[in-house]
Design a protein around this motif. Structure first.
Motif, PDB file in Angstrom:
ATOM      1  N   UNK A 118      58.676  46.290  27.153  1.00  0.00           N
ATOM      2  CA  UNK A 118      58.799  47.431  26.221  1.00  0.00           C
ATOM      3  C   UNK A 118      57.536  47.692  25.412  1.00  0.00           C
ATOM      4  N   UNK A 119      56.733  46.631  25.175  1.00  0.00           N
ATOM      5  CA  UNK A 119      55.490  46.822  24.438  1.00  0.00           C
ATOM      6  C   UNK A 119      54.549  47.786  25.155  1.00  0.00           C
ATOM      7  N   UNK A 120      54.664  47.844  26.487  1.00  0.00           N
ATOM      8  CA  UNK A 120      53.752  48.691  27.265  1.00  0.00           C
ATOM      9  C   UNK A 120      54.225  50.135  27.352  1.00  0.00           C
ATOM     10  N   UNK A 121      55.464  50.394  26.937  1.00  0.00           N
ATOM     11  CA  UNK A 121      55.973  51.761  27.017  1.00  0.00           C
ATOM     12  C   UNK A 121      55.222  52.691  26.068  1.00  0.00           C
ATOM     13  N   UNK A 122      54.560  52.085  25.073  1.00  0.00           N
ATOM     14  CA  UNK A 122      53.785  52.896  24.141  1.00  0.00           C
ATOM     15  C   UNK A 122      52.500  53.406  24.774  1.00  0.00           C
ATOM     16  N   UNK A 123      52.130  52.812  25.923  1.00  0.00           N
ATOM     17  CA  UNK A 123      50.864  53.174  26.565  1.00  0.00           C
ATOM     18  C   UNK A 123      51.148  53.869  27.898  1.00  0.00           C
ATOM     19  N   UNK A 124      51.816  54.982  27.840  1.00  0.00           N
ATOM     20  CA  UNK A 124      52.233  55.667  29.064  1.00  0.00           C
ATOM     21  C   UNK A 124      51.048  56.168  29.878  1.00  0.00           C
ATOM     22  N   UNK A 125      49.854  56.263  29.242  1.00  0.00           N
ATOM     23  CA  UNK A 125      48.676  56.676  30.001  1.00  0.00           C
ATOM     24  C   UNK A 125      48.329  55.663  31.076  1.00  0.00           C
ATOM     25  N   UNK A 126      48.847  54.435  30.916  1.00  0.00           N
ATOM     26  CA  UNK A 126      48.519  53.365  31.859  1.00  0.00           C
ATOM     27  C   UNK A 126      49.538  53.245  32.986  1.00  0.00           C
ATOM     28  N   UNK A 127      50.419  54.213  33.125  1.00  0.00           N
ATOM     29  CA  UNK A 127      51.504  54.110  34.102  1.00  0.00           C
ATOM     30  C   UNK A 127      50.978  53.878  35.517  1.00  0.00           C
ATOM     31  N   UNK A 128      49.952  54.618  35.908  1.00  0.00           N
ATOM     32  CA  UNK A 128      49.411  54.483  37.263  1.00  0.00           C
ATOM     33  C   UNK A 128      48.821  53.098  37.487  1.00  0.00           C
ATOM     34  N   UNK A 129      48.113  52.597  36.492  1.00  0.00           N
ATOM     35  CA  UNK A 129      47.511  51.270  36.607  1.00  0.00           C
ATOM     36  C   UNK A 129      48.579  50.183  36.644  1.00  0.00           C
ATOM     37  N   UNK A 130      49.611  50.339  35.822  1.00  0.00           N
ATOM     38  CA  UNK A 130      50.709  49.361  35.814  1.00  0.00           C
ATOM     39  C   UNK A 130      51.390  49.325  37.170  1.00  0.00           C
ATOM     40  N   UNK A 131      51.654  50.491  37.744  1.00  0.00           N
ATOM     41  CA  UNK A 131      52.309  50.551  39.044  1.00  0.00           C
ATOM     42  C   UNK A 131      51.446  49.904  40.126  1.00  0.00           C
ATOM     43  N   UNK A 132      50.129  50.143  40.087  1.00  0.00           N
ATOM     44  CA  UNK A 132      49.228  49.532  41.065  1.00  0.00           C
ATOM     45  C   UNK A 132      49.216  48.014  40.920  1.00  0.00           C
ATOM     46  N   UNK A 133      49.300  47.532  39.682  1.00  0.00           N
ATOM     47  CA  UNK A 133      49.317  46.087  39.458  1.00  0.00           C
ATOM     48  C   UNK A 133      50.612  45.473  39.967  1.00  0.00           C
ATOM     49  N   UNK A 134      51.721  46.190  39.814  1.00  0.00           N
ATOM     50  CA  UNK A 134      52.992  45.723  40.386  1.00  0.00           C
ATOM     51  C   UNK A 134      52.851  45.506  41.893  1.00  0.00           C
ATOM     52  N   UNK A 135      52.203  46.422  42.572  1.00  0.00           N
ATOM     53  CA  UNK A 135      52.052  46.298  44.030  1.00  0.00           C
ATOM     54  C   UNK A 135      51.185  45.086  44.390  1.00  0.00           C
ATOM     55  N   UNK A 136      50.154  44.819  43.603  1.00  0.00           N
ATOM     56  CA  UNK A 136      49.345  43.623  43.839  1.00  0.00           C
ATOM     57  C   UNK A 136      50.198  42.369  43.667  1.00  0.00           C
TER      58      UNK A 136
END
Length: 728
Positions: free
Chosen positions: A683-701
Motif C-alpha cells: 500500500x505504501x507504493x500506491x501513492x506513487x502511481x507514476x511508477x506503475x509500469x516499472x513496478x509491473x516490469x519488476x514483478x515479471x523479473x
C-alpha cells in the motif's frame, strides 16, 4: 436441396467450438495430443496420468500440464504451454502428436526412462523454447528440424544414448542460449562455422562423448558464453586454439581427459584457469600445469635440461646411480629425520615447562577467566561481555557488553586481508565492543577501534584446529571479493581455540528491518529506494556468481542478509560463512538461520521458522547448492520489496492461506486471476502511481526468478540487465 458446402461449414464450426470451449462434451485438440503421450508410456504412468481423463473439457488441470489464455480473432482459448513430467520413472517414447501443440513452450521430461529417437515432428511445436530431455535412454541423432524453431533457447539432451556427429545445421539455432549434450555417444570432429552464428549461446557442454579432431579456431567467437565451457572426456587432439583466450574472462574451461598437446597459451581467459582445467592431457605443458614445455620438448635428461627430474632421468638412462651413492643418500636422510625429531621434542618440553601450569590454549577464550593473563605467552587483550552476558543476550539491537574478561590470543595471528586495515590483535580485543547478536553460527560484536573506526567482529567458535590450511584458504577466497555491493572482509584471526572474522560495519541495519520495522509497523521505503536496493543486490550477487574467484553460491539470500548504509545502498553479506562454520566444527543446519541474518543483527527470527526464501530444490535434504538457488531467493526478496509482505512469518492471505501457502504462489495466482495491481503491491507504493509500469516490469523479473524449474530461471547476470532497464 441444401447446398452441401453449408453442411461442411456447419461441421467445421461445431468441431471448432467443441475443441476450444469449455463445453464438457469434448476434449480439446491439445488434450487429445497429450493423450497420445499417455498411450505411448508403458510403465510408471498409473501415477503420473491418474487425472488425465479424456472426458474432461480441457487438459489444463492435469498433472504436469500448464495452460495459458491465447487470444485470436476476438476469441480467447486456453492452450497448453507447458508439459513437465520430470522424475516420474516413465518408460515409453515421445509420440509425434506432441508436435501439434503449437503453443507449447516448455517440454520437461528429464530423469525418466524414455527411449527411441526424438521425432522430427516434435519441432512442429513452433513456440517451443525449452527442451529438457536429459537423463533418459534416447538414441538416434539430433533431429534436423531442431533449428526450424526460431524461439528455441534451451536444449539439454545430456546423459542419453544419442550418437552421430555434431551437425552443422546447429548454426541455424541463432537464439540458442544453452546446448548441453554431454554424456552421450556423439563422435566425429566438432565442425567449424557453427559457433560464429550462435551469438546468444551462454552454455556449451559437449563433455563425455567421443568427439575427435581439433578444437575449431572459431570457438573463441562465443562472446556470450558464461559459466563453464565443457569439452572434457573426449578424444580431442592438437594444440589449444589461441582464440579461446578471447572468450569472456568469467568463462571456466574444462578440457580434462583429452589428447590435447602443446603449450597452453597465456593470453586472455587462459590466465584465469586453474590446473584442473587441463588435467589428463599428457602432451599439454606450460602454466598452470607443473610441466615445463622445455622439458617436454627435449625429453627427460635432454640437453640443457635444468630440473632435478631431468638430471636424474639423464643419469638413470646412461649409467644409473651407483650403489655407494644410494647408501650415502639413505644415511643422510636418516640423520636428518633424527635431528628433526629431537628438535620437536626439545621445543615441546620447553614450551610445557614455561607454561607453569597455565595453558594459553585452555579456557581463556572470549568470555573466559582472568587466570589466562598469567600465562608465559600473555593471553592478550580484553573484550566486553562475559559468558553469562552473552548467554542472556539473544541478539537484540546492540547495547553495551557486560564486564570485561580475559581473552586468549593464544599463539594465533591477526591477518589483514585488506592493505588499508591496520590493527593489532591487542588493540582489537581491548577496544569498546557491543554484542549485536548471537546464534550457533557465531557471536557478532560491533567494535570501535582506537581511531574511531567501527568494525564488525564475528566469533566463529573454538573448533577446527586440525583444518588450519583449509580455513585460511577459504578466508582468503572470501577476502578477494571486492565489490561496492558486497560486505568486505578486512582481516581474520586464527588460533587453535579462537577464530574471528573482521569485516566492515554497515551502519543502517538490514532490509528486513527497513521493510517491516523493528516492531512490524511497516516500511517507509519509497519505490526509488526499493528499486535501488534491488539493483544493488542483483549487482553484488551477479559479481559473486560470475566474477568472484570461487564463483560463489551464497545459499542463504534473504532480507536479513542484505545490509543497508545511510544512503540505502545494499550490501550482500554472509557469503562463504556456512563453509567456514563447518570448518570450525559448528553445525549451521542446527539453527536454520542467523538471528537477524548478517552483520549487524537488529531483529531475531525464530529458528523454528521455515526458510521460505529457499528454492524448492534447496529444501530437499542433501541437495547441493547452485547459483539458481540464489536466483530464486532473490526473486522472493523482489516480491517482498513489491508487496511488502514477508514469507518468513505468515501467508500473504488470511482466509485462503491454506490454498496459497507462500508468497510466490500468491503472486502468481494474482496474475493468473488478473487481479488489479493495487491488490498485490505494498500500500505504501500506491501513492506513487507514476511508477506503475516499472513496478509491473519488476514483478515479471521476480516471477522469472521464481520459476519452479531451475533450468528456466535466468542467471543473475541477466536479472541485473533486466532490472537496469527499469527506470525509477
Amino acid at each position: 436441396m441444401s447446398n452441401p458446402i453449408n453442411y461442411i461449414t456447419i461441421i467445421i464450426v461445431l468441431t471448432t467450438i467443441s475443441n476450444y470451449t469449455n463445453h464438457p462434451f469434448a476434449l480439446t485438440s491439445d488434450g487429445l495430443s497429450l493423450l497420445s503421450l499417455k498411450s505411448a508410456v508403458d510403465q510408471g504412468g498409473a501415477t503420473a496420468f491418474s487425472d488425465w481423463n479424456e472426458n474432461d473439457a480441457t487438459p489444463c488441470s492435469w498433472t504436469g500440464v500448464s495452460c495459458s489464455n491465447i487470444s485470436a480473432e476476438a476469441l480467447t482459448f486456453s492452450r497448453v504451454v507447458g508439459l513437465s513430467l520430470a522424475g516420474r520413472n516413465l518408460r515409453g517414447y515421445i509420440p509425434s502428436e506432441i508436435g501439434t501443440l503449437t503453443f507449447l513452450r516448455r517440454l520437461n521430461l528429464h530423469d525418466n526412462n524414455f527411449f527411441g529417437s526424438i521425432p522430427d515432428q516434435l519441432f512442429n511445436a513452433s513456440s517451443l523454447h525449452s527442451l529438457f530431455l536429459y537423463n533418459n535412454n534416447f538414441s538416434g541423432t539430433i533431429p534436423k528440424s531442431l533449428c526450424s524453431i526460431r524461439r528455441l533457447q534451451n536444449v539439454d539432451l545430456s546423459n542419453n544414448s544419442m550418437s552421430g556427429s555434431l551437425p552443422k545445421y546447429l548454426r541455424s539455432c541463432r537464439e540458442l542460449k544453452r546446448l548441453i549434450i554431454g554424456g552421450n555417444k556423439f563422435s566425429g570432429e566438432i565442425p567449424a562455422g557453427v559457433f560464429p552464428e550462435l551469438a546468444n549461446l551462454e552454455q556449451l557442454d559437449l563433455s563425455d562423448n567421443a568427439f575427435s579432431g581439433t578444437i575449431p579456431e572459431d570457438i573463441g567467437e562465443l562472446k556470450s558464453l558464461t559459466g563453464t565451457l565443457n569439452l572434457s572426456f573426449n578424444h580431442l587432439k592438437g594444440e589449444l586454439p589461441k582464440s579461446m583466450g578471447d572468450l569472456p574472462l568469467t568463462v571456466s574451461f574444462d578440457l580434462r581427459n583429452n589428447d590435447l598437446s602443446g603449450e597452453i597459451p597465456q593470453s586472455g581467459s587462459f590466465g584465469n584457469q586453474g590446473p584442473t582445467a587441463f588435467l589428463n592431457n599428457p602432451l599439454l605443458c606450460g602454466f598452470p600445469l607443473k610441466k615445463s614445455c622445455k622439458n617436454s620438448a627435449e625429453g627427460l635428461g635432454g640437453e640443457g635440461g635444468s630440473t632435478v627430474e631431468g638430471n636424474v632421468g639423464r643419469r638413470d638412462s646412461k649409467k644409473g646411480i651407483k650403489p655407494g651413492l644410494i647408501v650415502l643418500i639413505s644415511v643422510a636422510d636418516a640423520v636428518g629425520v633424527a635431528f628433526a625429531g629431537l628438535l620437536i621434542v626439545y621445543l615441546y618440553w620447553r614450551n610445557k615447562d614455561s607454561g607453569k601450569g597455565c595453558s594459553c590454549t585452555g579456557k581463556g577464550r572470549l568470555g573466559g577467566n582472568e587466570k589466562s593473563h598469567l600465562c608465559a605467552f600473555p593471553c592478550i587483550g580484553k573484550f566486553p561481555g562475559t559468558d553469562s552476558d552473552l548467554e542472556s543476550d539473544k541478539g537484540g539491537g546492540g547495547g553495551g557488553g557486560g564486564g570485561s574478561s580475559g581473552v586468549n590470543g593464544g599463539d594465533g595471528d591477526l591477518v589483514a586481508i585488506d592493505e588499508g586495515f591496520d590493527c593489532e590483535i591487542d588493540e582489537l580485543l581491548r577496544a569498546s565492543a557491543y554484542v549485536l547478536g548471537k546464534s550457533q553460527l557465531g557471536i557478532v560484536y560491533k567494535v570501535v577501534l582506537g581511531n574511531g573506526m567501527p568494525v564488525a567482529v564475528r566469533r566463529l567458535g573454538e573448533g577446527g584446529e586440525q583444518r588450519y590450511k583449509e580455513f585460511v584458504a577459504e578466508v582468503q577466497a572470501v577476502g578477494k571479493v571486492k565489490h561496492p555491493n558486497v560486505v568486505k572482509l578486512r582481516a581474520y584471526y586464527w588460533a587453535p581455540d579462537e577464530k574471528l572474522l573482521i569485516s566492515d560495519f554497515i551502519s543502517n541495519g538490514n532490509l528486513a528491518s527497513a521493510l517491516h520495522g523493528r516492531t512490524g509497523q511497516g516500511s517507509t521505503l519509497s519505490w526509488s529506494m526499493r528499486l535501488r536496493i534491488a539493483k544493488g543486490t542483483a549487482n553484488g550477487l551477479a559479481y559473486l556468481h560470475e566474477c568472484s574467484p570461487r564463483k560463489f553460491v551464497h545459499g542463504d539470500i534473504k532480507p536479513s542478509n542484505i545490509l543497508l548504509d545511510h544512503d540505502f545502498q545494499p550490501y550482500v553479506s554472509d557469503f562463504g560463512l556456512n563453509r567456514l562454520i563447518n570448518i570450525t566444527g559448528n553445525d549451521p543446519s542446527s539453527t536454520g538461520s542467523l538471528m537477524g541474518g548478517a552483520l549487524p543483527y537488529f531483529k531475531a527470527i525464530p529458528t523454528d521458522q521455515p526458510n521460505n526464501y529457499r528454492s524448492p530444490e534447496a529444501r530437499v535434504a542433501g541437495s547441493r547448492p547452485t547459483q539458481k538457488w540464489d536466483v530464486y531467493s532473490f526473486g522472493v526478496v523482489l516480491l517482498e520489496l513489491l508487496t511488502g509482505k514477508s514469507p518468513e512469518f505468515s501467508s500473504p492471505t488470511t482466509s485462503t492461506s491454506t490454498e496459497f501457502p507462500d508468497l510466490v504462489r500468491w503472486v502468481r495466482r494474482g496474475f493468473e486471476d488478473e487481479k488489479p495491481l493495487s491488490d498485490l503491491v505494498d500500500p505504501m507504493l500506491l501513492k506513487e502511481m507514476h511508477a506503475k509500469k516499472a513496478v509491473l516490469a519488476t514483478f515479471h523479473v521476480a516471477l522469472a526468478c521464481t520459476e519452479q524449474d531451475p533450468e528456466i530461471r535466468p542467471r543473475m547476470k541477466t536479472v541485473l540487465q533486466n532490472l537496469e532497464k527499469i527506470g525509477a
